[in-house]
Design a protein around this motif. Structure first.
Motif, PDB file in Angstrom:
ATOM      1  N   THR A  73      -4.571  -0.486   8.849  1.00 39.72           N
ATOM      2  CA  THR A  73      -4.900   0.374   7.713  1.00 39.72           C
ATOM      3  C   THR A  73      -4.074   0.014   6.490  1.00 39.72           C
ATOM      4  OG1 THR A  73      -5.467   2.155   9.243  1.00 39.72           O
ATOM      5  CG2 THR A  73      -5.097   2.774   6.950  1.00 39.72           C
ATOM      6  N   PHE A  74      -2.783  -0.266   6.700  1.00 40.03           N
ATOM      7  CA  PHE A  74      -1.949  -0.645   5.561  1.00 40.03           C
ATOM      8  C   PHE A  74      -2.436  -1.948   4.942  1.00 40.03           C
ATOM      9  CE2 PHE A  74       1.501  -3.097   3.715  1.00 40.03           C
ATOM     10  CZ  PHE A  74       1.953  -2.214   2.741  1.00 40.03           C
ATOM     11  N   SER A  75      -2.861  -2.897   5.771  1.00 33.91           N
ATOM     12  CA  SER A  75      -3.349  -4.174   5.244  1.00 33.91           C
ATOM     13  C   SER A  75      -4.537  -3.963   4.323  1.00 33.91           C
ATOM     14  CB  SER A  75      -3.740  -5.110   6.402  1.00 33.91           C
ATOM     15  OG  SER A  75      -2.622  -5.450   7.173  1.00 33.91           O
ATOM     16  N   VAL A  76      -5.469  -3.103   4.717  1.00 32.73           N
ATOM     17  CA  VAL A  76      -6.642  -2.828   3.874  1.00 32.73           C
ATOM     18  C   VAL A  76      -6.216  -2.135   2.586  1.00 32.73           C
ATOM     19  CG1 VAL A  76      -8.877  -1.668   3.753  1.00 32.73           C
ATOM     20  CG2 VAL A  76      -8.131  -2.683   5.909  1.00 32.73           C
ATOM     21  N   LEU A  77      -5.340  -1.133   2.708  1.00 36.54           N
ATOM     22  CA  LEU A  77      -4.887  -0.419   1.513  1.00 36.54           C
ATOM     23  C   LEU A  77      -4.122  -1.346   0.570  1.00 36.54           C
ATOM     24  CD1 LEU A  77      -3.746   2.981   3.079  1.00 36.54           C
ATOM     25  CD2 LEU A  77      -5.582   2.667   1.416  1.00 36.54           C
ATOM     26  N   SER A  78      -3.378  -2.297   1.129  1.00 36.73           N
ATOM     27  CA  SER A  78      -2.615  -3.193   0.264  1.00 36.73           C
ATOM     28  C   SER A  78      -3.537  -4.075  -0.573  1.00 36.73           C
ATOM     29  CB  SER A  78      -1.658  -4.060   1.095  1.00 36.73           C
ATOM     30  OG  SER A  78      -2.370  -4.987   1.873  1.00 36.73           O
TER      31      SER A  78
END
Length: 582
Positions: free
Chosen positions: A456-461
């Motif tokens: 999820t963090f990868s997508v948000l980044s």
């Protein structure tokens, strides 16, 4: 190699305590958990065999030719996992343990030391999350678990006190058995603490328990062992590999580390690798790399044609090359982790450590310095590295056979060191099952990532490319999750059908944003619309927030309009991801 007279556990514990028994550098570290130790003691009490041991007697003339480590005594999962280096005076011979370290360390910790592992739901860097535990035996009742006859368990002092009034429990600290230096001492103890407070069945069980424990630890010679007296490290290493190569007693990577340790000439490979692992894992908010990663990275950064994780590649020539370039190799790995940390990643969000290796290789070949991370002269290069990292994580590029990805990327980097070859990497894997190209369906599937998942963090980044991650950011629920309890939603007049939709979607990407830590703490559980109006009272500031966080405009942001908000924002995110990825 000779078979020797079996020793008592007390004899062995005394020798470990006096540092007469040590560990050679080829040994791995202690890896047993508390349940394995408890099972070991249950086996001893039931007269089950626990296999023989292999000791290596090192003459005093050869002691100073090798490095040795002490047994770990007070194990702490966070602060004390590594064996201290032994101080050798060279005046006496020593006994090194070639086979049986895990069992002997377990015996010592249980009888003389402590074991501290992390409590659930506490942060790994919180010292209070690791309370010290000692091994106890319930003297008045058998174990309730099917696989155990005796109730051995590691407990804190507070846990022991909590059970003081339980009439089915009497916790005896197992290490206190050494106080019973004569056969009648167990009965004295029973008379003092058990006779008047427990029923006949419990008293009989206590007598059986304590008498048996004393016999097992102090009286009975149950530790059978072989002794090797050869002073040739090559022969000892060969024996070590033979007894451990089955994969049940020693993990393959630990075996490779042992071989590497024996091959290095001027540095202690074990100490160097362990120190590097600890240093890297303390960068930023913490990472979770291990010895395997360091060994694998070293093979790749050294440009060995074959960098598979196998014994043949850990030959003398290769290991000496790694030793000679150790500082350069470890500096490149550390810089790669520092760079990735500056992108906002940590142990919770870096879903594949293998993704670090091409970055480390690129930095290694360019021979960059620490200034690479903060310099403004290489912004494009860092953008390319960051985008490749995110794409490879989201696409799970390193699942399956990572070598088939690492090898061509290494070749592409070597072709041109002027910049990180993002475009060439994308082209290389186009049309394969490792493609970094996203279809419309791929992008829509990204919205199904949820709060708490590493990806999820990868997508948000991807959606927040300009954030300065030197500041701490939280993944925040735009509409606070705490307000999505059924009772609260019913009070707000929502139908049962809408309540189900609210609760189904609260954790998905459409309701998540990256928010700086302080504003997120201040936000707490306020309704989104209330917080928004308080935090951004002017229309200009509000509009800027909308654009930065992909908030749909011209719709109600009230709590009862969450379903429309979620659908609208999800479409905004999909459009932006298509722009970024296609």
């Amino acid at each position: 190699m000779s078979y020797e007279t079996a020793l008592t556990i007390k004899q062995v514990i005394d020798k470990i305590h006096k540092k007469e028994y040590l560990l050679p550098t080829i040994q791995r570290e202690f890896v047993w958990d508390t349940e394995q130790i408890e099972k070991l003691f249950d086996s001893l009490m039931r007269d089950y065999p626990i296999s023989s041991f292999l000791f290596w007697e090192v003459d005093k003339d050869n002691v100073n030719n090798y490095e040795f480590y002490e047994f770990i005594r007070q194990y702490n999962e966070r602060t004390n996992r590594h064996n201290p280096k032994a101080s050798i005076n060279g005046e006496e011979k020593i006994t090194a343990i070639l086979d049986g370290q895990q069992r002997l360390t377990s015996l010592y910790i249980a009888l003389k030391g402590t074991y501290a592992y992390k409590l659930p739901r506490k942060r790994y860097d919180n010292p209070d999350a690791y309370p010290e535990r000692k091994l106890y035996l319930n003297l008045v009742a058998p174990s309730e678990y099917e696989d155990f006859e005796y109730d051995f368990v590691f407990l804190t002092e507070d846990e022991v006190k909590d059970d003081e009034n339980d009439k089915n429990i009497f916790w005896f600290e197992v290490g206190k058995i050494f106080d019973m230096d004569s056969p009648e001492k167990p009965m004295f103890f029973i008379n003092d603490y058990i006779i008047d407070n427990y029923n006949k069945e419990q008293r009989n069980f206590a007598i059986k328990c304590l008498t048996k424990l004393r016999n097992v630890i102090i009286e009975k010679g149950i530790l059978s062992y072989y002794k090797e007296t050869s002073q040739s490290l090559d022969k000892v290493l060969n024996i070590f590999i033979r007894i451990n190569s089955g994969g049940t007693k020693l993990s393959y990577s630990d075996l490779l580390l042992s071989i590497a340790t024996a091959q290095w000439e001027t540095k202690d490979a074990r100490e160097e690798i362990i120190t590097t692992v600890d240093d890297i894992n303390s960068i930023g908010n913490g990472f979770n790399i291990d010895k395997d990663f360091i060994l694998k990275s070293s093979l790749i950064l050294s440009d060995f044609k074959d960098f598979a994780f196998k014994v043949d590649n850990f030959n003398k020539k290769n290991m000496l090359q790694i030793e000679n370039n150790w500082e350069k190799i470890t500096n490149a790995i550390k810089l790669a982790v520092q760079l990735v940390s500056s992108f906002g990643f940590d142990r919770e969000t870096l879903s594949s450590n293998n993704a670090l290796i091409p970055i480390a290789y690129y930095l290694y070949k360019k021979e960059v310095t620490d200034s690479f991370i903060t310099s403004n002269s290489n912004v494009t290069d860092k953008k390319n590295i960051r985008k490749w990292l995110v794409l490879s994580l989201i696409k799970r590029t390193f699942s399956g056979q990572p070598d088939n990805v690492l090898r061509p990327i290494r070749d592409l980097i070597n072709q041109d060191l002027s910049e990180f070859p993002l475009t060439k990497i994308i082209d290389k894997f186009k049309g394969t099952n490792k493609t970094l190209i996203f279809s419309d369906e791929d992008i829509e599937n990204l919205t199904y990532y949820k709060y708490g998942q590493a990806f999820t963090f990868s997508v948000l980044s991807l959606l927040y490319p300009t954030l300065d991650f030197r500041n701490k950011f939280h993944i925040d629920h735009i509409y606070p999750k705490s307000l999505f309890k059924s009772s609260i939603l019913r009070k707000k007049g929502l139908s049962e059908e809408d309540i189900e939709i609210y609760q189904d979607n609260v954790n998905y990407l459409g309701n998540l944003q990256l928010l700086e830590a302080i504003p997120n703490i201040e936000k707490q559980d306020k309704e989104f619309e209330v917080w928004l109006n308080e935090t951004y009272p002017s229309e200009i500031d509000k509009k800027d927030y909308f654009q930065k966080h992909y908030i749909p405009e011209n719709i109600s942001l009230g709590f009862n309009n969450f379903i429309e908000f979620f659908k609208e924002r999800e479409q905004l995110l999909i459009s932006k991801l298509k722009e970024k990825l296609q």
